[in-house]
Design a protein around this motif. Sequence first.
Motif, PDB file in Angstrom:
ATOM      1  N   ARG A 152      10.683  -1.188   9.022  1.00 50.79           N
ATOM      2  CA  ARG A 152      10.335  -1.207  10.446  1.00 50.79           C
ATOM      3  C   ARG A 152       9.021  -1.974  10.582  1.00 50.79           C
ATOM      4  NH1 ARG A 152       9.887   4.728  12.567  1.00 50.79           N
ATOM      5  NH2 ARG A 152       9.221   5.304  10.482  1.00 50.79           N
ATOM      6  N   PRO A 153       8.769  -2.572  11.721  1.00 50.65           N
ATOM      7  CA  PRO A 153       7.470  -3.217  11.920  1.00 50.65           C
ATOM      8  C   PRO A 153       6.330  -2.199  11.811  1.00 50.65           C
ATOM      9  CG  PRO A 153       9.008  -3.867  13.643  1.00 50.65           C
ATOM     10  CD  PRO A 153       9.658  -2.749  12.879  1.00 50.65           C
ATOM     11  N   ALA A 154       5.216  -2.652  11.246  1.00 48.15           N
ATOM     12  CA  ALA A 154       3.995  -1.844  11.166  1.00 48.15           C
ATOM     13  C   ALA A 154       2.990  -2.427  12.152  1.00 48.15           C
ATOM     14  CB  ALA A 154       3.427  -1.862   9.752  1.00 48.15           C
ATOM     15  N   LEU A 155       2.488  -1.577  13.028  1.00 49.85           N
ATOM     16  CA  LEU A 155       1.547  -1.999  14.062  1.00 49.85           C
ATOM     17  C   LEU A 155       0.204  -1.306  13.878  1.00 49.85           C
ATOM     18  CD1 LEU A 155       3.908  -1.774  17.179  1.00 49.85           C
ATOM     19  CD2 LEU A 155       3.597  -3.694  15.590  1.00 49.85           C
ATOM     20  N   CYS A 156      -0.859  -1.967  14.319  1.00 47.82           N
ATOM     21  CA  CYS A 156      -2.207  -1.392  14.256  1.00 47.82           C
ATOM     22  C   CYS A 156      -2.321  -0.233  15.246  1.00 47.82           C
ATOM     23  CB  CYS A 156      -3.224  -2.473  14.587  1.00 47.82           C
ATOM     24  SG  CYS A 156      -4.921  -1.862  14.663  1.00 47.82           S
ATOM     25  N   ARG A 157      -2.878   0.889  14.790  1.00 47.19           N
ATOM     26  CA  ARG A 157      -3.085   2.044  15.672  1.00 47.19           C
ATOM     27  C   ARG A 157      -4.145   1.772  16.741  1.00 47.19           C
ATOM     28  NH1 ARG A 157      -0.582   6.665  14.278  1.00 47.19           N
ATOM     29  NH2 ARG A 157       0.167   6.836  12.123  1.00 47.19           N
ATOM     30  N   GLU A 194       8.270   5.687   0.210  1.00 52.56           N
ATOM     31  CA  GLU A 194       7.857   4.779   1.273  1.00 52.56           C
ATOM     32  C   GLU A 194       6.658   3.970   0.810  1.00 52.56           C
ATOM     33  OE1 GLU A 194       5.838   6.466   4.761  1.00 52.56           O
ATOM     34  OE2 GLU A 194       5.836   8.369   3.683  1.00 52.56           O
ATOM     35  N   PHE A 195       6.458   2.824   1.443  1.00 52.50           N
ATOM     36  CA  PHE A 195       5.252   2.022   1.232  1.00 52.50           C
ATOM     37  C   PHE A 195       5.097   1.060   2.405  1.00 52.50           C
ATOM     38  CE2 PHE A 195       8.606  -0.396  -0.852  1.00 52.50           C
ATOM     39  CZ  PHE A 195       8.329  -1.717  -0.532  1.00 52.50           C
ATOM     40  N   TRP A 196       3.953   0.401   2.444  1.00 49.53           N
ATOM     41  CA  TRP A 196       3.608  -0.516   3.533  1.00 49.53           C
ATOM     42  C   TRP A 196       3.385  -1.905   2.970  1.00 49.53           C
ATOM     43  CZ3 TRP A 196       2.976   1.589   8.512  1.00 49.53           C
ATOM     44  CH2 TRP A 196       2.996   2.995   8.561  1.00 49.53           C
ATOM     45  N   GLY A 197       3.819  -2.923   3.682  1.00 50.37           N
ATOM     46  CA  GLY A 197       3.510  -4.309   3.369  1.00 50.37           C
ATOM     47  C   GLY A 197       2.671  -4.864   4.504  1.00 50.37           C
ATOM     48  N   ILE A 198       1.387  -5.130   4.227  1.00 48.37           N
ATOM     49  CA  ILE A 198       0.463  -5.542   5.282  1.00 48.37           C
ATOM     50  C   ILE A 198       0.044  -7.000   5.049  1.00 48.37           C
ATOM     51  CG2 ILE A 198      -1.736  -5.065   6.426  1.00 48.37           C
ATOM     52  CD1 ILE A 198       0.386  -2.844   6.815  1.00 48.37           C
ATOM     53  N   LEU A 199       0.251  -7.812   6.077  1.00 46.88           N
ATOM     54  CA  LEU A 199      -0.020  -9.243   5.993  1.00 46.88           C
ATOM     55  C   LEU A 199      -1.492  -9.533   5.742  1.00 46.88           C
ATOM     56  CD1 LEU A 199       2.249 -10.143   8.995  1.00 46.88           C
ATOM     57  CD2 LEU A 199       2.577 -11.037   6.664  1.00 46.88           C
ATOM     58  N   ILE A 200      -1.757 -10.340   4.729  1.00 47.50           N
ATOM     59  CA  ILE A 200      -3.124 -10.696   4.370  1.00 47.50           C
ATOM     60  C   ILE A 200      -3.835 -11.398   5.524  1.00 47.50           C
ATOM     61  CG2 ILE A 200      -4.468 -12.224   2.858  1.00 47.50           C
ATOM     62  CD1 ILE A 200      -2.415 -11.430   0.635  1.00 47.50           C
ATOM     63  N   ALA A 201      -3.122 -12.242   6.236  1.00 51.05           N
ATOM     64  CA  ALA A 201      -3.721 -12.992   7.348  1.00 51.05           C
ATOM     65  C   ALA A 201      -4.172 -12.095   8.494  1.00 51.05           C
ATOM     66  CB  ALA A 201      -2.745 -14.043   7.864  1.00 51.05           C
ATOM     67  N   HIS A 202      -3.739 -10.827   8.503  1.00 48.77           N
ATOM     68  CA  HIS A 202      -4.108  -9.909   9.583  1.00 48.77           C
ATOM     69  C   HIS A 202      -5.167  -8.902   9.150  1.00 48.77           C
ATOM     70  CE1 HIS A 202      -0.223 -10.706  12.045  1.00 48.77           C
ATOM     71  NE2 HIS A 202      -0.697 -11.796  11.487  1.00 48.77           N
ATOM     72  N   LEU A 203      -5.746  -9.133   7.968  1.00 49.46           N
ATOM     73  CA  LEU A 203      -6.749  -8.211   7.431  1.00 49.46           C
ATOM     74  C   LEU A 203      -8.088  -8.893   7.228  1.00 49.46           C
ATOM     75  CD1 LEU A 203      -4.690  -6.498   4.584  1.00 49.46           C
ATOM     76  CD2 LEU A 203      -5.271  -5.507   6.813  1.00 49.46           C
ATOM     77  N   LEU A 239       1.018  -5.815  12.029  1.00 53.20           N
ATOM     78  CA  LEU A 239       0.297  -5.940  10.761  1.00 53.20           C
ATOM     79  C   LEU A 239       1.221  -6.248   9.592  1.00 53.20           C
ATOM     80  CD1 LEU A 239      -2.196  -2.934  10.999  1.00 53.20           C
ATOM     81  CD2 LEU A 239      -2.697  -5.369  11.353  1.00 53.20           C
ATOM     82  N   GLY A 240       2.488  -5.881   9.700  1.00 54.80           N
ATOM     83  CA  GLY A 240       3.418  -6.060   8.586  1.00 54.80           C
ATOM     84  C   GLY A 240       4.616  -5.144   8.756  1.00 54.80           C
ATOM     85  N   TRP A 241       4.947  -4.407   7.673  1.00 52.86           N
ATOM     86  CA  TRP A 241       6.161  -3.595   7.676  1.00 52.86           C
ATOM     87  C   TRP A 241       5.954  -2.282   6.939  1.00 52.86           C
ATOM     88  CZ3 TRP A 241       5.371  -8.541   6.207  1.00 52.86           C
ATOM     89  CH2 TRP A 241       5.833  -9.517   7.093  1.00 52.86           C
ATOM     90  N   HIS A 242       6.684  -1.289   7.377  1.00 51.34           N
ATOM     91  CA  HIS A 242       6.749  -0.005   6.685  1.00 51.34           C
ATOM     92  C   HIS A 242       8.130   0.070   6.047  1.00 51.34           C
ATOM     93  CE1 HIS A 242       7.626   4.406   6.544  1.00 51.34           C
ATOM     94  NE2 HIS A 242       6.465   4.348   5.927  1.00 51.34           N
ATOM     95  N   PHE A 299       0.851  -1.200   0.000  1.00 49.44           N
ATOM     96  CA  PHE A 299       0.000   0.000   0.000  1.00 49.44           C
ATOM     97  C   PHE A 299       0.882   1.244   0.000  1.00 49.44           C
ATOM     98  CE2 PHE A 299      -2.445  -3.301   2.086  1.00 49.44           C
ATOM     99  CZ  PHE A 299      -3.749  -3.097   1.662  1.00 49.44           C
ATOM    100  N   ILE A 300       0.415   2.300  -0.639  1.00 51.21           N
ATOM    101  CA  ILE A 300       1.138   3.576  -0.618  1.00 51.21           C
ATOM    102  C   ILE A 300       0.956   4.277   0.728  1.00 51.21           C
ATOM    103  CG2 ILE A 300      -0.710   4.957  -1.675  1.00 51.21           C
ATOM    104  CD1 ILE A 300       3.107   5.353  -2.238  1.00 51.21           C
ATOM    105  N   SER A 301      -0.177   4.025   1.397  1.00 49.16           N
ATOM    106  CA  SER A 301      -0.383   4.587   2.736  1.00 49.16           C
ATOM    107  C   SER A 301      -1.329   3.689   3.528  1.00 49.16           C
ATOM    108  CB  SER A 301      -0.924   6.017   2.673  1.00 49.16           C
ATOM    109  OG  SER A 301      -2.231   6.032   2.156  1.00 49.16           O
TER     110      SER A 301
END
Length: 121
Positions: free
Chosen positions: A83-88, A108-117, A94-97, A58-60
């Motif tokens: 860096r790790p990406a965490l849920c606010r 920049e971009f985000w990689g968010i794990l499908i299993a956590h969505l 959730l994945g990585w930034h 994701f772009i954001s």
Amino acid sequence: MEVGAPLFDGLSGNGGKAFHCLHCSLAVSTSDRVLEIEGKRRHIFINPTGIECDFLTFISCPGAYAFGAPTMEHTWFPGYQWRPALCRGCGTHLGWHYEALPDLRPREFWGILIAHLKVRP
């Protein structure tokens, strides 16, 4: 893990799908923010401990935040530190930034794990 059609049906630039944290239901991002990196929106890698990581880029992700200091160690995207990406909402991983070194795009971009969505129209 086999991913069901609802996650990928209708992925487009109109923001018609909202991706939510599986644990607390906070909105993480939308389908208009899905981004192709290296020609793909979905990436599957094996991490150094042998765990398969299946994620969308994701772009954001307004519902996530990057935690800790960035590192280049074991990066899956050359020229990008992560860096790790965490849920606010609940702090779940959730994945990585990813942050680019100079001269790379996107910055920049985000990689968010499908299993956590989970997806909501």
